[in-house]
Design a protein around this motif. Structure first.
Motif, short mmCIF file in Angstrom:
data_model
loop_
_atom_site.label_atom_id
_atom_site.label_comp_id
_atom_site.label_asym_id
_atom_site.label_seq_id
_atom_site.Cartn_x
_atom_site.Cartn_y
_atom_site.Cartn_z
N ILE A 103 0.84 -1.21 0.00
CA ILE A 103 0.00 0.00 0.00
C ILE A 103 0.87 1.25 0.00
N GLN A 104 1.97 1.22 0.74
CA GLN A 104 2.89 2.35 0.75
C GLN A 104 3.47 2.60 -0.63
N VAL A 105 3.84 1.52 -1.33
CA VAL A 105 4.39 1.66 -2.68
C VAL A 105 3.35 2.27 -3.62
N LEU A 106 2.12 1.80 -3.54
CA LEU A 106 1.05 2.35 -4.38
C LEU A 106 0.86 3.84 -4.10
N THR A 107 0.88 4.21 -2.83
CA THR A 107 0.72 5.61 -2.44
C THR A 107 1.84 6.46 -3.02
N GLU A 108 3.07 5.97 -2.93
CA GLU A 108 4.22 6.71 -3.45
C GLU A 108 4.18 6.81 -4.97
N MET A 109 3.69 5.76 -5.62
CA MET A 109 3.58 5.80 -7.08
C MET A 109 2.67 6.94 -7.53
N GLU A 112 4.51 10.25 -7.09
CA GLU A 112 5.61 10.43 -8.04
C GLU A 112 5.10 10.62 -9.47
N ASP A 113 4.00 9.95 -9.81
CA ASP A 113 3.50 10.00 -11.18
C ASP A 113 2.86 11.34 -11.53
N ARG A 114 2.50 12.13 -10.52
CA ARG A 114 1.92 13.46 -10.79
C ARG A 114 2.90 14.35 -11.57
N ALA A 115 4.19 14.09 -11.40
CA ALA A 115 5.21 14.90 -12.09
C ALA A 115 5.29 14.58 -13.58
N LEU A 116 4.59 13.52 -14.02
CA LEU A 116 4.70 13.06 -15.40
C LEU A 116 3.51 13.46 -16.26
N MET A 117 2.61 14.27 -15.72
CA MET A 117 1.34 14.53 -16.41
C MET A 117 1.50 15.21 -17.77
N ASN A 118 2.63 15.86 -18.01
CA ASN A 118 2.85 16.51 -19.30
C ASN A 118 3.66 15.64 -20.26
N ASP A 119 3.87 14.38 -19.89
CA ASP A 119 4.63 13.45 -20.72
C ASP A 119 3.82 12.16 -20.87
N PRO A 120 2.92 12.10 -21.88
CA PRO A 120 2.01 10.96 -22.01
C PRO A 120 2.71 9.60 -22.08
N LYS A 121 3.87 9.54 -22.77
CA LYS A 121 4.56 8.25 -22.88
C LYS A 121 5.09 7.79 -21.53
N ALA A 122 5.72 8.70 -20.80
CA ALA A 122 6.24 8.35 -19.48
C ALA A 122 5.10 8.03 -18.53
N ALA A 126 4.32 4.59 -16.45
CA ALA A 126 4.05 4.63 -15.00
C ALA A 126 2.69 4.02 -14.69
N ASN A 127 1.74 4.26 -15.57
CA ASN A 127 0.40 3.70 -15.39
C ASN A 127 0.44 2.18 -15.40
N ARG A 128 1.23 1.62 -16.32
CA ARG A 128 1.36 0.15 -16.37
C ARG A 128 1.99 -0.39 -15.09
N ARG A 129 2.99 0.33 -14.56
CA ARG A 129 3.61 -0.10 -13.30
C ARG A 129 2.61 -0.06 -12.15
N PHE A 130 1.81 0.99 -12.13
CA PHE A 130 0.80 1.14 -11.07
C PHE A 130 -0.19 -0.03 -11.10
N HIS A 131 -0.70 -0.31 -12.29
CA HIS A 131 -1.66 -1.41 -12.40
C HIS A 131 -1.02 -2.75 -12.07
N LYS A 132 0.21 -2.94 -12.51
CA LYS A 132 0.91 -4.19 -12.19
C LYS A 132 1.06 -4.35 -10.69
N LEU A 136 -0.24 -7.52 -8.44
CA LEU A 136 0.60 -8.29 -7.52
C LEU A 136 0.05 -8.23 -6.09
N SER A 137 -0.54 -7.09 -5.74
CA SER A 137 -1.08 -6.92 -4.40
C SER A 137 -2.34 -7.73 -4.16
N SER A 138 -2.91 -8.26 -5.23
CA SER A 138 -4.09 -9.14 -5.07
C SER A 138 -3.69 -10.48 -4.47
N HIS A 139 -2.42 -10.84 -4.62
CA HIS A 139 -1.89 -12.12 -4.12
C HIS A 139 -2.67 -13.31 -4.67
#
Length: 216
Positions: A103-109, A112-122, A126-132, A136-139
């Motif tokens: 949960i801490q990692v998800l919160t930090e993601m 951190e991802d807010r800084a990328l809002m002007n870079d759709p590719k990045a 980041a979106n794929r990492r978040f969903h992944k 994984l957290s579903s176990h």
């Protein structure tokens, strides 16, 4: 110069990563010899990887050539229908099973991802990492496997919905709502928040595709 075998990723993963990152896009032709040179891998594992990708419908035949497949409207709708349910289930199970560290990692993601809002590719990466991370957290290993298949097919879409004007900011708010629900251990809210997130992404993508078709 080819990398030592111990340092090499397998040919299947190399080609899949290249499609996922947009090096090869829907409609691009894949040639054994060119792939072997690019990745420093012999042609035999390249050939086997191409056959596997074709079996998974990530590649299609164009005469005698193999090309990166593309999704028509109906295929995209079918894919999103499955993705919506599976992602929602992953969020529900994450609310039940995620560790405090996850949960801490998800919160930090999200932060951190807010800084990328002007870079759709990045932001898309980041979106794929978040969903992944949610997967994984579903176990649940079987759910993770099915979502991996779904996300491979998502690579066949030529554009990301995050490229739409204003979508990045909205997506980050949706991500925050998902993480908040998981943090509260509210399974129903987590399920709904992630389903709604995917639904909005689908609507956005449909609008983008319509604009592209009209040349807007």
């Amino acid at each position: 110069m080819a990398q030592p075998k111990t340092a090499q990723k397998d040919a299947y993963s190399l080609i899949l990563d290249a499609i996922d990152s947009g090096i090869y896009r829907p409609g691009d032709r894949l040639v054994e010899s060119e792939l072997a040179d690019r990745f420093g891998v012999s042609r035999t594992p390249i050939r086997e990887a191409l056959q596997r990708l074709e079996t998974q419908s990530l590649l299609a035949r164009d005469g005698r050539s193999l090309i990166v497949a593309s999704l028509d409207h109906n295929q995209m709708a079918e894919l999103y229908a499955v993705r919506t349910e599976l992602e929602g289930l992953a969020a529900r199970l994450a609310a039940r099973h995620a560790t405090e560290e996850e949960i801490q990692v998800l919160t930090e993601m999200v932060e951190e991802d807010r800084a990328l809002m002007n870079d759709p590719k990045a932001l898309s990466r980041a979106n794929r990492r978040f969903h992944k991370m949610i997967h994984l957290s579903s176990h649940n290993r079987y759910l993770v496997q099915q979502l991996d298949l779904v996300h491979r097919s998502m690579a066949l879409m030529a554009t990301t919905s995050l490229a739409a004007r204003g979508r990045g900011e909205i997506a980050m708010a949706e991500h925050q709502a998902i993480v908040d629900a998981i943090s509260r251990r509210d399974e129903d809210a987590a399920y709904k928040a992630l389903r709604d997130h995917i639904s909005v992404a689908f609507v956005t993508r449909l609008k983008l595709d319509t604009q592209e078709a009209l040349g807007a």
